[in-house]
Scaffold this motif. Sequence first.
Motif, short mmCIF file in Angstrom:
data_model
loop_
_atom_site.label_atom_id
_atom_site.label_comp_id
_atom_site.label_asym_id
_atom_site.label_seq_id
_atom_site.Cartn_x
_atom_site.Cartn_y
_atom_site.Cartn_z
N GLY A 293 0.82 -1.21 0.00
CA GLY A 293 0.00 0.00 0.00
C GLY A 293 0.85 1.26 0.00
N SER A 297 1.03 4.03 -3.11
CA SER A 297 0.69 5.44 -2.88
C SER A 297 1.57 6.38 -3.70
CB SER A 297 0.81 5.79 -1.39
OG SER A 297 2.19 5.95 -1.02
N ASP A 397 -11.32 -5.55 5.08
CA ASP A 397 -12.12 -6.24 4.08
C ASP A 397 -12.79 -7.47 4.70
OD1 ASP A 397 -10.23 -8.30 4.21
OD2 ASP A 397 -9.23 -7.73 2.34
N HIS A 405 -5.01 -1.52 -1.41
CA HIS A 405 -5.81 -0.52 -2.13
C HIS A 405 -6.51 0.42 -1.16
CE1 HIS A 405 -4.90 -2.86 -5.67
NE2 HIS A 405 -5.38 -3.94 -5.08
N GLU A 406 -7.00 -0.12 -0.04
CA GLU A 406 -7.59 0.73 1.00
C GLU A 406 -6.55 1.70 1.54
OE1 GLU A 406 -10.20 2.01 4.29
OE2 GLU A 406 -10.41 1.47 2.18
N ARG A 408 -3.76 2.82 0.04
CA ARG A 408 -3.44 3.84 -0.97
C ARG A 408 -4.58 4.88 -1.07
NH1 ARG A 408 -3.46 2.45 -7.29
NH2 ARG A 408 -5.64 2.09 -6.68
N THR A 409 -5.81 4.40 -1.11
CA THR A 409 -6.96 5.30 -1.25
C THR A 409 -7.04 6.28 -0.08
OG1 THR A 409 -8.20 3.64 -2.48
CG2 THR A 409 -9.48 5.41 -1.46
N LYS A 410 -6.88 5.76 1.15
CA LYS A 410 -7.01 6.64 2.32
C LYS A 410 -5.85 7.62 2.42
CE LYS A 410 -11.00 5.52 3.80
NZ LYS A 410 -11.32 4.56 4.84
N ASP A 412 -4.36 8.99 -0.14
CA ASP A 412 -4.71 10.05 -1.10
C ASP A 412 -5.80 10.96 -0.54
OD1 ASP A 412 -2.88 9.10 -2.91
OD2 ASP A 412 -4.35 7.97 -4.12
N CYS A 413 -6.83 10.36 0.06
CA CYS A 413 -7.93 11.16 0.63
C CYS A 413 -7.41 12.09 1.72
CB CYS A 413 -9.01 10.25 1.21
SG CYS A 413 -9.97 9.37 -0.01
#
Length: 454
Positions: A293, A297, A397, A405-406, A408-410, A412-413
């Motif tokens: 992750g 990122s 999950d 993926h969680e 990386r997404t968080k 970025d957020c």
Amino acid sequence: MDLHQHVLVVPCPAQGHVTPLIKLAYSLAYHGIKVTFANSEFIHAKILDAMSDADKEQCPIRLVTYLDGLELHPDQRTGPGLMDSLKKVMPDNIEKLIKQINQSDNREPITCVIADLTVGWSLEAASKLGLKQVAVWPAGPSCLALALHIPKLINTGVIDENGSPIKNELIRLSEEFPVMDSSELMWCSPVTAQKFLFDISLAIKQATENASIVLCNTFDELDSSSCALIPNILPIGPLPLVKNLNPSVGTFSSQDLTCLNWLDKQPSNSVIYIAFGSTAVFSQKQFNELALGLELSGHSFLWVVRSNIVNGSSPEYPDSFLERTASRGKIVEWAPQEQVLAHTSTSCFFSHCGWNSTMEGLSFGIPFLCWPYFWDQFHNKSYICDKWKVGLSLKYDEDGIISRHEIRTKIDCLLNNDEIKTNGLKLMEDAKKSVNEGGSSYENFGSLIKYLKA
């Protein structure tokens, strides 16, 4: 120095407890109080090993030891084994220690015991010897307020006498207190025996009621609703911002200072700092997802990886991960955390949300990515994300894993959330005001000094 200025400070023998109490001890010493600091022999050796020669020479407090009762069973120095032994031997051993010190130092005898509430039975020795009793709560005030409300939770049928939730419902201790789910009470931990943690909570409640003052590493403006529920509380934090305190003192491991030089070479606000404290552990599969992750990122990162962070073995990185991230990643076994969080290159704090880490992040206005492990950390995460709005949490999950993926997404957020950054900077300013002259914690610390000198 007069007869009313010698205190014995007793932390629970764990990293997250020794750190704030040794900072408190140093601060008392700088205000003219004579301080003796008592660790178990095992922890005392760790601290001395990690201290530099300069720190030892300049140490303003006296370091002494007591026996923890596990000298023949060192493998039990974790969790229930340690606490059971301390409960049996600590009151007598602390009493003996005080008597020994007072016999050899009869011109400046100990007049007050300042003890960690997690080992609140240390205050029994102070009571027997007629000394002042001051307690220290090393976690957040909301968790202490919760412990004090255990009888009410039992009487109203929310939990049974072992702390188990009887029904799944939302709990609110006061109108200003955030709503909690009954299944997320701090002793309902997924990693440690619930009955053990609940019994500790009951002991904390008892010790709190016996103490004249309860010190807490927080400040009034941060969580006044919780502080209002705790008799005799005196918020004196954030300790990271108290002047003249050496941030490296009290660690059990040598800090890798090369990471500061590495940070100096990174662009401003560009580095993710990842550190999960001294006790959190992951499965190897989860460790791999975390590593991947961070790689996905695309950001630079400074990652604290303890040798025991993976459950049952040394951590192993995904194939070629170290080579692929060498140009933008730095991995160390232990970091000078306050200096890292204060560094202009640090963009966010990927944290287990222990209270010391929480206060350090807040003190330097750093946004949080929250991954709590046990005990109070879930409450701290709720405050960070829901009340103060200075961080984001991660979702597991269906297999109980936080995926790459969680992560990386968080990341970025979080890094693109201007509201969180603004809220963090506002709390940082409030924190600084609290410890400066005229601030709430500054005044509270002055009251503590007057009490000790009276």
